[in-house]
Write an enzyme that holds these catalytic residues in place. Sequence first.
Site, PDB file in Angstrom:
ATOM      1  N   ASP A 100     114.529 111.095  33.795  1.00 22.12           N
ATOM      2  CA  ASP A 100     114.783 111.285  35.232  1.00 22.12           C
ATOM      3  C   ASP A 100     114.152 110.135  36.017  1.00 22.12           C
ATOM      4  O   ASP A 100     114.344 110.021  37.230  1.00 22.12           O
ATOM      5  CB  ASP A 100     114.307 112.665  35.724  1.00 22.12           C
ATOM      6  CG  ASP A 100     112.815 112.853  35.593  1.00 22.12           C
ATOM      7  OD1 ASP A 100     112.165 112.064  34.875  1.00 22.12           O
ATOM      8  OD2 ASP A 100     112.282 113.801  36.202  1.00 22.12           O
ATOM      9  N   GLU A 128     101.835 111.602  28.177  1.00 20.43           N
ATOM     10  CA  GLU A 128     101.856 110.508  29.152  1.00 20.43           C
ATOM     11  C   GLU A 128     100.499 110.348  29.835  1.00 20.43           C
ATOM     12  O   GLU A 128      99.923 111.306  30.371  1.00 20.43           O
ATOM     13  CB  GLU A 128     102.955 110.768  30.208  1.00 20.43           C
ATOM     14  CG  GLU A 128     103.022 109.659  31.255  1.00 20.43           C
ATOM     15  CD  GLU A 128     104.322 109.625  32.056  1.00 20.43           C
ATOM     16  OE1 GLU A 128     105.259 110.381  31.746  1.00 20.43           O
ATOM     17  OE2 GLU A 128     104.385 108.812  32.997  1.00 20.43           O
TER      18      GLU A 128
HETATM   19  O1  KIV Z   1     111.614 109.870  32.834  1.00 16.00           O
HETATM   20  C1  KIV Z   1     111.060 109.143  32.011  1.00 16.00           C
HETATM   21  O2  KIV Z   1     111.340 107.940  31.893  1.00 16.00           O
HETATM   22  C2  KIV Z   1     110.036 109.735  31.153  1.00 16.00           C
HETATM   23  C3  KIV Z   1     109.307 108.824  30.208  1.00 16.00           C
HETATM   24  C4  KIV Z   1     108.453 107.883  30.908  1.00 16.00           C
HETATM   25  C5  KIV Z   1     108.584 109.572  29.160  1.00 16.00           C
HETATM   26  O3  KIV Z   1     109.807 110.899  31.222  1.00 16.00           O
END
Ligand code: KIV
Length: 268
Positions: free
Chosen positions: A40, A178
Site C-alpha cells: 500500500d 519493520e
Molecule cells: O507497503 C509496503 O511497501 C510495505 C513494505 C515496506 C513492507 O508494507
Amino acid sequence: MVTVRDLRESEEPITMLTAYDAPTATIADEAGVDVILVGDSVGNVTLGYETTIPVTVEDMVRHTDAVTRAAEGALVVADMPFLSYGADEAESIKNAGRLLKEAGAAAVKLESGPHTVGLTRRMVELGIPVMAHLGLTPQHVNQYGGYPRQGTDQESAERILELAKSHEDAGAFSLVLEHVPSNVAREVTDALEIPTVGIGAGPGCDGQVLVFDDAVGLSEWTPSFSEQFGDVRGEMEKAVDDYVSAVESGEFPAKEHSHEASDLDSLY
Ligand code: KIV
C-alpha cells in the site's frame, strides 16, 4: 512459480521487493526476486499521497492486477489497505477475496495487531494465505505521529514477540518485521518456524524487503535503513533533459525518425 510453501521451506535468504506496475514487476521477476509485494506504499510512492491512509481496495486491485499480469515466477502478495480489514470480518474477507479473485494475488499482507489474530485464522481457514506485519505499521501513522522505531523497550519488544507467535499459531505463512532493533528481529526469527522478512530490522531475519523505488534510486527521499543499488532518478533526469534539449535545438526528430509519402501532390 514460487509458492507460500516454498517460502516456508526455503533455506536461502528470501528476497522481496515492492512493485506497483507491470514494467517494474517484470524487472523484479526477471531478476529472480522471490516475492513481489504490491504494497500500500503505492499511495506515497506512486500516487502522490503523503501516507498510505487514502489507498483504497480499488487502488490495490488495479495495481495488483498489473503486477500479476507481468510476474511469471515470483509470489505476488497484495497489501490490504487501511480499514479494508479488521473492523468487520465479512467485509475484510470480501476485500481479501477481491485481491485473489479479481487481481490474481497469491496472498495478502495485513498490518497486524491483536485485532488481526482471529481474522488471520479465519482467512487461512478459507484458503487466503496471510503474511503478517509487525513492528512499525505505517497505517498507524496518525496514532504514532510519524514513523518511529518500534520494539525499542522490553515491554514493546515482548509484545511484538507475543504477537508474532500468535500470528504464526493463527496460520500466517510469514511475517514482515519493520523498523525494529536487529536483536529483537533475531529473537523473533529464532522463536518462529515461519520465515521473517525484515525491513530496517537488521540481518537476522530470514529475508529482506525494500521498496522498489528506494532500492533502484528513484525515490526523492529514502529511509536510513534502505540502500540505493542504482541511480535511476539521475538516469531519468538526464534522459528528460537530453530530450528537451534535442527538441529545442531541432536535433530531434531526425531523418531516421521521420517518413515521407509520395503521391500527395494534391495536398500542396
Ligand atoms: O507497503 C509496503 O511497501 C510495505 C513494505 C515496506 C513492507 O508494507
